[in-house]
Design a protein around this motif. Structure first.
Motif, PDB file in Angstrom:
ATOM      1  N   GLU A  45       0.443 -26.856   2.243  1.00 29.99           N
ATOM      2  CA  GLU A  45      -0.889 -27.127   2.801  1.00 29.99           C
ATOM      3  C   GLU A  45      -1.265 -28.604   2.687  1.00 29.99           C
ATOM      4  O   GLU A  45      -2.085 -29.099   3.458  1.00 29.99           O
ATOM      5  N   MET A  46      -0.677 -29.309   1.724  1.00 29.06           N
ATOM      6  CA  MET A  46      -1.004 -30.732   1.550  1.00 29.06           C
ATOM      7  C   MET A  46      -0.461 -31.557   2.705  1.00 29.06           C
ATOM      8  O   MET A  46      -1.097 -32.505   3.156  1.00 29.06           O
ATOM      9  N   ALA A 225     -17.452 -24.968  -0.181  1.00 27.08           N
ATOM     10  CA  ALA A 225     -16.391 -25.630   0.578  1.00 27.08           C
ATOM     11  C   ALA A 225     -15.526 -26.485  -0.341  1.00 27.08           C
ATOM     12  O   ALA A 225     -14.299 -26.530  -0.198  1.00 27.08           O
ATOM     13  N   ALA A 226     -16.160 -27.160  -1.291  1.00 28.98           N
ATOM     14  CA  ALA A 226     -15.417 -27.985  -2.243  1.00 28.98           C
ATOM     15  C   ALA A 226     -14.492 -27.137  -3.095  1.00 28.98           C
ATOM     16  O   ALA A 226     -13.339 -27.518  -3.371  1.00 28.98           O
ATOM     17  N   THR A 227     -14.974 -25.982  -3.508  1.00 25.59           N
ATOM     18  CA  THR A 227     -14.163 -25.083  -4.340  1.00 25.59           C
ATOM     19  C   THR A 227     -12.999 -24.513  -3.544  1.00 25.59           C
ATOM     20  O   THR A 227     -11.860 -24.445  -4.035  1.00 25.59           O
ATOM     21  N   HIS A 231      -9.030 -25.203  -4.360  1.00 22.72           N
ATOM     22  CA  HIS A 231      -8.082 -24.102  -4.555  1.00 22.72           C
ATOM     23  C   HIS A 231      -6.927 -24.207  -3.580  1.00 22.72           C
ATOM     24  O   HIS A 231      -5.755 -24.021  -3.949  1.00 22.72           O
ATOM     25  N   GLU A 232      -7.209 -24.525  -2.342  1.00 24.14           N
ATOM     26  CA  GLU A 232      -6.163 -24.607  -1.323  1.00 24.14           C
ATOM     27  C   GLU A 232      -5.147 -25.699  -1.641  1.00 24.14           C
ATOM     28  O   GLU A 232      -3.944 -25.503  -1.497  1.00 24.14           O
ATOM     29  N   LEU A 233      -5.637 -26.847  -2.103  1.00 17.74           N
ATOM     30  CA  LEU A 233      -4.765 -28.014  -2.258  1.00 17.74           C
ATOM     31  C   LEU A 233      -4.335 -28.297  -3.688  1.00 17.74           C
ATOM     32  O   LEU A 233      -3.329 -28.985  -3.902  1.00 17.74           O
ATOM     33  N   THR A 260      -3.758 -17.587  -9.012  1.00 15.90           N
ATOM     34  CA  THR A 260      -4.858 -18.491  -9.342  1.00 15.90           C
ATOM     35  C   THR A 260      -6.020 -18.290  -8.360  1.00 15.90           C
ATOM     36  O   THR A 260      -5.840 -18.313  -7.151  1.00 15.90           O
ATOM     37  N   ARG A 261      -7.214 -18.110  -8.884  1.00 16.62           N
ATOM     38  CA  ARG A 261      -8.393 -17.874  -8.063  1.00 16.62           C
ATOM     39  C   ARG A 261      -9.195 -19.164  -7.873  1.00 16.62           C
ATOM     40  O   ARG A 261      -9.072 -20.094  -8.675  1.00 16.62           O
TER      41      ARG A 261
END
Length: 321
Positions: A45-46, A225-227, A231-233, A260-261
């Motif tokens: 995803e990065m 959105a920040a969270t 988590h995604e990156l 990981t949540r």
């Protein structure tokens, strides 16, 4: 006096974007910039992984006076230390003596590509000791011949040496690495805000040298959105370096972080636009004895608002520490 830096994340932005980020970070008032040096991103995803040294050469020309540093390069597998020494000396000249060479024993993710196998941590540290010895001898000038257990050099010489010798920073994680690298490093590089670690470095280095750490944050007016973005990156970071150093691919990192949540990530990475949360997280590092802290803004598309907030709120608050 504390120094606040900015991280050029080669894993989440392309080279042209990184150069623009470096200029914006200097204009925002950051004291120094560190650059990761990877062959792969941690997660697909990065989406990026340009060559750090080529990018830093351009950054050195695009910026005026901000200090630069690799965070970190491994001079033992993918790069030979003689090549790293040449790159570092050249970058020091180009930058006008603004560069610090940050070194570490490496991660399988980036070093496995040369197909030489991935040994245990003790062997990796022994290789790093030999590599630093080679780099220092080349920085001394003259012809270098070296026959180590792991690394060899035949009649190498740096023909272009900077006026100011390149300082060497070394990544450490415990007593063994502090005892090994404290006496031969100019700068300590650490991960966790542990006063025991900085104390051991001072003990074995014999001086209270510069100590650099890194703090990821996900700055955004929208906390959710920040969270989600963090988590995604950055979910890859939670298993810790003892695990992460052994993982060979982005797919392996994704698998290791599968459970990981988002709330797990938010517990360790400040998410949102609460300056107090950033200050509290940074204070742990300075209280532990670090002198320098490089912020990582998560998300390549969210740098502009971060720089605006850094100038107006974040840097003034952190400088009070």
């Amino acid at each position: 006096m504390t120094s606040i830096g900015y991280t050029l994340m080669t894993e989440q932005a392309g080279p042209r974007e990184l150069i623009r980020h470096s200029v914006a970070a200097e204009q925002a008032g950051f004291d120094f910039e560190v650059s990761s040096d990877h062959y792969f991103p941690w997660l697909e995803e990065m989406g990026h992984s340009p060559n750090a040294w080529v990018t830093l050469g351009a950054v050195a020309q695009a910026t005026d006076g901000i200090a630069l540093m690799t965070y970190v390069t491994s001079p033992t597998f993918r790069y030979h230390p003689a090549v790293v020494a040449q790159q570092a000396a050249t970058l020091q000249i180009i930058s006008g003596n603004r560069f610090t060479l940050g070194l570490g024993s490496g991660e399988a993710l980036n070093e496995h590509i040369v197909a030489t196998g991935w040994p245990g941590a003790n062997v990796r540290q022994a290789r790093l000791v030999e590599a630093i010895d080679i780099i220092n001898q080349l920085f001394d000038g003259g012809s270098v011949n070296y026959q180590g257990k792991y690394l060899q050099v035949d009649s190498a010489r740096l023909w272009d040496l900077p006026e100011v010798r390149v300082p060497i920073g070394i990544a450490v994680s415990g007593r063994q690495s502090c005892e090994t690298f404290g006496p031969i490093g100019d700068v300590m590089i650490g991960i966790d805000p542990e006063p025991e670690l900085t104390g051991m470095w001072d003990q074995f280095s014999g001086s209270k040298s510069r100590k650099v750490a890194q703090l990821p944050i996900s700055w955004d007016s929208d906390v959710e959105a920040a969270t989600t973005r963090a988590h995604e990156l950055f979910r890859w970071s939670l298993p810790g370096w003892k695990v992460n150093a052994e993982l060979p691919s982005p797919a392996a990192f994704a698998s290791a972080a599968e459970t990981t949540r988002p709330e797990d990530v938010a517990e360790v990475i400040p998410c949102g636009n609460d300056v107090g949360a950033v200050v509290a997280a940074a204070k742990k590092f300075f209280d532990a004895g670090y002198t320098d802290l490089a912020l990582v803004q998560v998300g390549a598309d969210h740098q502009t608002s971060f720089f605006e907030a850094a100038t107006a709120e974040i840097l003034p608050a952190l400088r009070k520490l």
